[in-house]
Design an enzyme around this catalytic site. Structure first.
Site, PDB file in Angstrom:
ATOM      1  N   LYS A  35       0.858  -1.195   0.000  1.00 36.14           N
ATOM      2  CA  LYS A  35       0.000   0.000   0.000  1.00 36.14           C
ATOM      3  C   LYS A  35       0.890   1.240   0.000  1.00 36.14           C
ATOM      4  O   LYS A  35       2.105   1.144   0.183  1.00 36.14           O
ATOM      5  CB  LYS A  35      -0.943  -0.018   1.203  1.00 36.14           C
ATOM      6  CG  LYS A  35      -0.268   0.015   2.549  1.00 36.14           C
ATOM      7  CD  LYS A  35      -1.281  -0.249   3.647  1.00 36.14           C
ATOM      8  CE  LYS A  35      -0.605  -0.286   4.998  1.00 36.14           C
ATOM      9  NZ  LYS A  35      -1.223   0.536   5.990  1.00 36.14           N
ATOM     10  N   TYR A 255      17.506  29.694   8.946  1.00 39.44           N
ATOM     11  CA  TYR A 255      16.337  30.421   9.444  1.00 39.44           C
ATOM     12  C   TYR A 255      16.232  30.317  10.964  1.00 39.44           C
ATOM     13  O   TYR A 255      16.435  29.240  11.534  1.00 39.44           O
ATOM     14  CB  TYR A 255      15.059  29.839   8.845  1.00 39.44           C
ATOM     15  CG  TYR A 255      14.864  30.177   7.385  1.00 39.44           C
ATOM     16  CD1 TYR A 255      14.720  31.507   6.967  1.00 39.44           C
ATOM     17  CD2 TYR A 255      14.809  29.173   6.436  1.00 39.44           C
ATOM     18  CE1 TYR A 255      14.536  31.800   5.622  1.00 39.44           C
ATOM     19  CE2 TYR A 255      14.613  29.460   5.089  1.00 39.44           C
ATOM     20  CZ  TYR A 255      14.486  30.777   4.700  1.00 39.44           C
ATOM     21  OH  TYR A 255      14.296  31.076   3.363  1.00 39.44           O
TER      22      TYR A 255
HETATM   23  C1  LIG Z   1      -4.093  -4.252   8.210  1.00 39.30           C
HETATM   24  C2  LIG Z   1      -2.625  -4.087   8.053  1.00 39.30           C
HETATM   25  N1  LIG Z   1      -1.871  -5.175   7.958  1.00 39.30           N
HETATM   26  C3  LIG Z   1      -0.530  -5.090   7.815  1.00 39.30           C
HETATM   27  C4  LIG Z   1       0.104  -3.869   7.789  1.00 39.30           C
HETATM   28  C5  LIG Z   1       1.595  -3.839   7.663  1.00 39.30           C
HETATM   29  O1  LIG Z   1       2.175  -3.317   8.817  1.00 39.30           O
HETATM   30  P1  LIG Z   1       3.746  -3.250   8.985  1.00 39.30           P
HETATM   31  O2  LIG Z   1       4.241  -2.305   7.943  1.00 39.30           O
HETATM   32  O3  LIG Z   1       3.955  -2.727  10.353  1.00 39.30           O
HETATM   33  O4  LIG Z   1       4.232  -4.638   8.751  1.00 39.30           O
HETATM   34  C6  LIG Z   1      -0.653  -2.714   7.910  1.00 39.30           C
HETATM   35  C7  LIG Z   1       0.026  -1.422   7.917  1.00 39.30           C
HETATM   36  O5  LIG Z   1      -0.333  -0.457   8.504  1.00 39.30           O
HETATM   37  C8  LIG Z   1      -2.063  -2.822   8.056  1.00 39.30           C
HETATM   38  O6  LIG Z   1      -2.829  -1.743   8.163  1.00 39.30           O
END
Ligand SMILES: Cc1ncc(COP(=O)(O)O)c(C=O)c1O
Length: 371
Positions: A35, A255
């Protein structure tokens, strides 16, 4: 000549990191979580490094289409499920698996006309209080799905809020196990922190969801670093010095004049600022590599530039190599988590916030990968 900043993406490091996940969870299948455009690395750039995964977990249909366009025929999971009924049509067309976390999603499925029953991941809210059915209504949600001709297989899922910290996962596991007892279906519980800290068969995990570890950042920094876990950075952000300044005692930098030289001091000006995704909250003392030597920033980060103390790199000058995070010359590593901590944030945010104006190139680590 373009501005010298660039980001390098390291697919072989991702493959190495996935192998660490397999070693920690040898009996589970592995979702590579891609994602947020593969946590800022770019889905297309990350794909080669992550293709040894058993499936790709992501958020929206556009990302799912991109994975399919790369030729991936295996499992793809929508982690938040569908957002409206017509999304189910694309799920049918692309063969997407999807999370079901609220009852309207079951209604939509019940009304969906399809020849291809869907595989769904039924999510329990075991304590995170973000998404999922309350434990006491989980069983009835499962029964509703089971009765639908639109559904062929139900997997059982939850998400941990504290896998990286002292509270741990026991309270959520207890609730999940109790309220899912006797229900058929594969289990999918662990994220990165749970894989590393609560792995090795301690939980029943038919599937694990590996996000941040795939990209070489430690989910529980600063308790443990990526190096402690044997992970390698999947992203390097590098730039160059574009100027130097010789300061005298009392001279200030940047700054707000937040840094004052205590004596004669040479500093470099780096072509990198918050408009590149470098956190503005990183104050004086944030680590950085100059020609592979560990130095630290002075003064405030501005939009396009920041300043670095060159006391430990006296030969550095205009054109010297600067590593903001990742791998520097000679193989020196600077963890993204160290920079994130200095900016009061986490490695996740820095990866995801890499700015669109930074050119990105795929290039494997020059060191650290033995074969
Ligand atoms: C439902 C879900 N599963 C897995 C993950 C993966 O998490 P991580 O990057 O901590 O492994 C996320 C990330 O936020 C998530 O929302």
């Amino acid at each position: 000549m373009p501005r010298p900043i660039e980001a390098l993406i390291h697919p072989a490091a991702m493959a190495h990191n996935l192998a660490c996940v397999r070693a920690a969870e040898p009996d589970a299948r592995l979702w590579a979580v891609v994602k947020a455009n593969a946590y800022g690395h770019g889905i297309e750039r990350a794909f080669e490094g992550l293709r040894s995964a058993d499936g790709f977990a992501l958020l929206d249909l556009a990302e799912a289409e991109r994975i399919r366009a790369l030729g991936w025929r295996g499992p793809v999971l929508l982690l938040e499920g569908v957002f409206e009924p017509r999304d189910l049509e694309l799920c049918s067309r692309l063969g997407l698996w999807h999370v079901v976390h609220h009852s309207a999603q079951i209604d939509w499925l019940a009304a969906h006309k399809t020849q291809q029953p869907h595989r769904v991941f039924l999510k329990m809210n075991s304590g995170m209080n973000r998404l999922g059915f309350a434990p006491h209504s989980y069983r009835s949600a499962w029964a509703r799905l089971e009765a639908l001709p639109q559904v062929d297989e139900i997997s059982l899922m939850t998400h941990f809020s504290d896998a990286d910290g002292p509270r741990g996962i026991a309270h959520q596991v207890q609730s999940f196990v109790r309220h899912s007892e006797g229900l058929a279906g594969e289990r999918c519980l662990s994220n990165s922190a749970a894989v590393l800290r609560h792995g090795s068969g301690a939980l029943r995990n038919d599937w694990v969801r590996a996000g941040i570890i795939s990209y070489g950042s430690a989910p529980d920094f600063p308790q443990r670093s990526a190096a402690d876990w044997g992970l390698l950075p999947a992203m390097t952000l590098r730039s160059q010095l574009i100027a130097t300044q010789d300061l005298q005692a009392g001279d200030t930098v940047g700054y707000g004049s937040s840094y004052t030289a205590g004596g004669a001091q040479r500093i470099g000006i780096v072509a990198c600022g918050y408009a590149d995704g470098y956190p503005r909250h990183c104050g004086t003392g944030t680590p950085m590599l100059v020609d592979g030597v560990r130095c630290s920033t002075v003064g405030r980060v501005s939009m396009d530039m920041l300043a670095v103390d060159l006391s430990l790199a006296p030969n550095a000058g205009v054109g010297s190599d600067v590593t903001l995070w990742g791998e520097g010359p000679g193989g020196a590593l600077l963890g993204i988590d160290e920079v994130a901590l200095a900016g009061a944030t986490i490695g996740y945010e820095l990866m995801c916030a890499l700015a669109a104006r930074v050119p990105v190139r795929v290039s494997d680590l020059q060191h650290h990968l033995s074969s």
